[in-house]
Design a protein around this motif. Sequence first.
Motif, PDB file in Angstrom:
ATOM      1  N   LEU A  15       0.841  -1.207   0.000  1.00 23.59           N
ATOM      2  CA  LEU A  15       0.000   0.000   0.000  1.00 23.59           C
ATOM      3  C   LEU A  15       0.869   1.248   0.000  1.00 23.59           C
ATOM      4  N   GLU A 110      -9.429   3.267  -6.305  1.00 23.36           N
ATOM      5  CA  GLU A 110      -8.906   2.269  -5.363  1.00 23.36           C
ATOM      6  C   GLU A 110     -10.041   1.424  -4.802  1.00 23.36           C
ATOM      7  N   ALA A 111      -9.882   0.112  -4.818  1.00 26.88           N
ATOM      8  CA  ALA A 111     -10.908  -0.787  -4.294  1.00 26.88           C
ATOM      9  C   ALA A 111     -10.871  -0.857  -2.772  1.00 26.88           C
ATOM     10  N   GLU A 112      -9.681  -0.823  -2.202  1.00 28.00           N
ATOM     11  CA  GLU A 112      -9.527  -0.919  -0.748  1.00 28.00           C
ATOM     12  C   GLU A 112      -9.885   0.425  -0.108  1.00 28.00           C
ATOM     13  N   ALA A 115      -6.945   2.582   1.303  1.00 22.21           N
ATOM     14  CA  ALA A 115      -6.095   3.081   0.217  1.00 22.21           C
ATOM     15  C   ALA A 115      -6.763   4.253  -0.489  1.00 22.21           C
TER      16      ALA A 115
END
Length: 163
Positions: A15, A110-112, A115
């Motif tokens: 990350l 960003e998927a997370e 993040a």
Amino acid sequence: MIVDLAVRAQVPPPLRARLGRRVERMLRAAALSEQAPAPLEMSLRLTDDAAIHELNRDYRGKDRPTDVLAFAMREGEGGDLHPELLGDVVISVDTAARQARRSRPIRIGEAEPLAAELLFLAAHGLCHLLGYDHRDDAEEAAMNARMQALLDEAERRGPTRAA
């Protein structure tokens, strides 16, 4: 990028690396947009609520933690000596983690969630270093438009474009 020991476990190396690459790309895009004669530079520190609380109290007179602080070097006396040195952005990972659960009016690829929030806050801080603010609706709209352009460019592949 400086990652304080207190938050190192929350921001694993992959990350950190991804965030660093995207912030660098936003800086290149901003430099192209400003037609800067030299690459733009900023420091980014990821810290915890306790550290940002202290900074917020000491520099802004607000006795509470916040999500992001930006310390611009272009402002004040001597601000034009090294215009490529934008300043420092400090992000509280603790606050970012709490805020990551809510939706943002700005698109972030960003998927997370953490993040995405860290990238959003880095773009927000960068916009402050570039002279943007959000004291009224018009300023906020202009800042959000620039943030969206920078975030879009951060996630785009290929040669960096002005944003």
